[in-house]
Design a protein around this motif. Structure first.
Motif, PDB file in Angstrom:
ATOM      1  N   ASN A   7      -5.446  49.004   9.926  1.00  0.00           N
ATOM      2  CA  ASN A   7      -4.112  49.093   9.371  1.00  0.00           C
ATOM      3  C   ASN A   7      -3.896  47.980   8.354  1.00  0.00           C
ATOM      4  O   ASN A   7      -4.650  47.023   8.294  1.00  0.00           O
ATOM      5  N   ASN A  10      -1.176  42.402   9.398  1.00  0.00           N
ATOM      6  CA  ASN A  10      -1.719  42.046  10.708  1.00  0.00           C
ATOM      7  C   ASN A  10      -1.060  42.863  11.820  1.00  0.00           C
ATOM      8  O   ASN A  10      -0.974  42.445  12.954  1.00  0.00           O
ATOM      9  N   VAL A  11      -0.543  44.020  11.454  1.00  0.00           N
ATOM     10  CA  VAL A  11       0.039  44.914  12.458  1.00  0.00           C
ATOM     11  C   VAL A  11      -1.078  45.767  13.049  1.00  0.00           C
ATOM     12  O   VAL A  11      -1.726  46.517  12.330  1.00  0.00           O
ATOM     13  N   SER A  15      -5.855  52.569  18.866  1.00  0.00           N
ATOM     14  CA  SER A  15      -7.189  53.151  18.701  1.00  0.00           C
ATOM     15  C   SER A  15      -7.138  54.672  18.814  1.00  0.00           C
ATOM     16  O   SER A  15      -6.294  55.228  19.515  1.00  0.00           O
ATOM     17  N   LEU A  16      -8.053  55.315  18.103  1.00  0.00           N
ATOM     18  CA  LEU A  16      -8.164  56.772  18.201  1.00  0.00           C
ATOM     19  C   LEU A  16      -9.277  57.175  19.158  1.00  0.00           C
ATOM     20  O   LEU A  16      -9.588  58.356  19.300  1.00  0.00           O
TER      21      LEU A  16
ATOM     22  N   SER B   7       0.484  33.574  15.483  1.00  0.00           N
ATOM     23  CA  SER B   7       0.703  34.333  14.261  1.00  0.00           C
ATOM     24  C   SER B   7       1.820  35.355  14.503  1.00  0.00           C
ATOM     25  O   SER B   7       1.905  35.960  15.575  1.00  0.00           O
ATOM     26  N   GLU B   8       2.637  35.521  13.516  1.00  0.00           N
ATOM     27  CA  GLU B   8       3.751  36.447  13.675  1.00  0.00           C
ATOM     28  C   GLU B   8       3.380  37.807  13.114  1.00  0.00           C
ATOM     29  O   GLU B   8       2.769  37.911  12.058  1.00  0.00           O
ATOM     30  N   ILE B   9       3.785  38.821  13.814  1.00  0.00           N
ATOM     31  CA  ILE B   9       3.538  40.171  13.330  1.00  0.00           C
ATOM     32  C   ILE B   9       4.552  40.458  12.227  1.00  0.00           C
ATOM     33  O   ILE B   9       5.760  40.263  12.412  1.00  0.00           O
ATOM     34  N   ASP B  10       4.029  40.844  11.069  1.00  0.00           N
ATOM     35  CA  ASP B  10       4.925  40.983   9.920  1.00  0.00           C
ATOM     36  C   ASP B  10       5.449  42.404   9.727  1.00  0.00           C
ATOM     37  O   ASP B  10       5.815  42.799   8.639  1.00  0.00           O
ATOM     38  N   GLY B  11       5.477  43.154  10.782  1.00  0.00           N
ATOM     39  CA  GLY B  11       6.027  44.494  10.625  1.00  0.00           C
ATOM     40  C   GLY B  11       5.815  45.291  11.885  1.00  0.00           C
ATOM     41  O   GLY B  11       5.392  44.749  12.901  1.00  0.00           O
ATOM     42  N   TYR B  12       6.086  46.521  11.821  1.00  0.00           N
ATOM     43  CA  TYR B  12       5.887  47.398  12.982  1.00  0.00           C
ATOM     44  C   TYR B  12       5.115  48.624  12.544  1.00  0.00           C
ATOM     45  O   TYR B  12       5.458  49.267  11.545  1.00  0.00           O
ATOM     46  N   HIS B  13       4.067  48.919  13.306  1.00  0.00           N
ATOM     47  CA  HIS B  13       3.263  50.098  12.972  1.00  0.00           C
ATOM     48  C   HIS B  13       3.730  51.245  13.853  1.00  0.00           C
ATOM     49  O   HIS B  13       3.592  51.179  15.063  1.00  0.00           O
ATOM     50  N   GLU B  19      -2.743  58.990  17.270  1.00  0.00           N
ATOM     51  CA  GLU B  19      -2.944  57.750  18.039  1.00  0.00           C
ATOM     52  C   GLU B  19      -2.289  57.852  19.416  1.00  0.00           C
ATOM     53  O   GLU B  19      -2.860  57.432  20.428  1.00  0.00           O
TER      54      GLU B  19
END
Lengths: 322, 53
Positions: A7, A10-11, A15-16, B7-13, B19
């Motif tokens: 992705n 760093n998000v 896993s697939l 470390s900070e997560i910079d967003g949301y997936h 998935e």
């Protein structure tokens, strides 16, 4: 939670990988050979075992073999990615993270050894633990990338399962179980070197010192033939133990004769020779030699199944006094 | 090298449907394996204790 870094930023993404990918990590084809040879060890052991405990023991041995396969794939993920034969495995294909594969391998190892200690005995569990250690540490980490004798010494890992099966049935460690071990140990070099003769480019690309890449194809072909003869001798020795029978001698004699003939054809061929700058006739000889190597590789698999099949059949027939 | 613990997560997936489906399959497989392991240990104990003898 299992994540794969495909992705942006760093998000982490989910896993697939599915259960089938975890199954693939366990090298099912290798596992089938391990299960079969362990079953033969269990059947041939002098002491009998409760069928449910025997089935549970086989399940644990299969899980242990699968765990060793997963650990091997974790360590070899860099070279698996460059070989055509292995690049579609779950790790190089990017379906899983290395940490999840390592965790899977370690947990499976512990569960399988613990399970076998419950289902059978501590000797069998100890042998299974040693087999996993040997395959992962001695073969995968230590020998595979360092010496062309990698599969000669490392082949012991694949030779332990009948000993584990024998010990699981309460037979301990005897000359018979050691001969079963020796048969697989001596079968491994001609089996893998036949493959390496027509896949040496792949191994060379990954920097694995297989015998044809290091000592040359000619030396490898001779060694294949020598190992085929020593293998036949070990099968002849097996006939002198309690596992020998007229049926075994007849079938094993035929199987070994064919093995030696195919190994002889490989020895006299040009399999694995360098094709750079060859004329058409010489090129044809190399291709024809590679066919002989393919034939030996395919036959060696049938050989081992048939040999162990007849050992088990003879033992069962003797037990039922047929 | 960044500190993974700070470390900070910079967003949301947002997980995709594929998935989520893959995770569901894994969850079921893990549950089935754990259940199988419990049954395995239980049956072995019963055999060792001679319950089925």
């Amino acid at each position: 939670m299992e994540t794969v870094q495909h992705n942006t930023g760093n998000v982490p993404a989910l896993s697939l990988a599915g259960p089938g990918d975890y199954y693939a990590l366990m090298k099912p084809r290798v596992m089938s050979l391990v299960v079969f040879t362990a079953m033969v060890g269990l059947i041939c052991a002098p002491s009998s075992m409760n069928p449910v405990l025997a089935a549970a023991s086989i399940l644990c041995i299969a899980a242990g073999a699968g765990a060793a396969g997963a650990l091997n794939m974790w360590y070899d993920r860099d070279i698996d990615a460059v070989m055509s034969r292995t690049k579609k495995r779950p790790l190089p294909a990017g379906k899983m993270t290395p940490s999840s594969v390592l965790a899977f391998g370690v947990i499976m190892s512990m569960v399988s050894v613990f399970g076998l200690s419950m289902a059978a005995n501590y000797l069998a569990a100890g042998l299974l633990a040693f087999t996993i250690f040997y395959y992962f540490v001695v073969y995968t980490i230590w020998l595979k990338r360092r010496t062309p004798q990698n599969i000669v010494i490392g082949g012991a890992a694949g030779a332990f399962p009948p000993m584990v099966g024998w010990a699981a049935a309460g037979g301990g460690i005897t000359s018979e179980s050691l001969v079963l071990f020796a048969v697989i140990l001596l079968w491994t070099p001609p089996h893998f070197w036949a493959l390496a003769l027509y896949k040496q480019g792949d191994y060379g690309k990954a920097g694995i010192p297989m015998m044809p890449n290091v000592k040359g194809a000619k030396s490898t072909r001779l060694q294949i033939f020598i190992y085929a003869i020593i293998l036949a001798a070990s099968c002849a020795y097996l006939a002198t133990t309690s596992l020998g029978s007229p049926l075994y001698m007849a079938v094993a004699g035929l199987l070994n004769f064919t093995f030696i003939v195919l190994a002889f054809k490989v020895w006299r061929s040009n399999a694995g020779d360098d094709v750079m700058g060859l004329d058409e006739a010489s090129l044809y000889k190399v291709k024809s030699g590679e066919k002989a190597a393919r034939n030996l590789f395919a036959y060696s698999i049938i050989y081992l199944f048939a040999l162990f099949g007849i050992i088990a059949s003879s033992s069962l027939l003797a037990n039922f006094s047929i | 090298m960044s500190d993974p613990y700070n470390s900070e997560i910079d967003g949301y997936h947002e997980p995709t449907a594929d998935e989520l489906a893959a995770r569901k399959k894994r969850n079921f497989a893990i549950a089935a394996c754990l259940f199988g392991f419990v049954i395995f240990v239980f049956l072995l104990m019963m055999y060792k204790l001679g319950v089925f003898a």
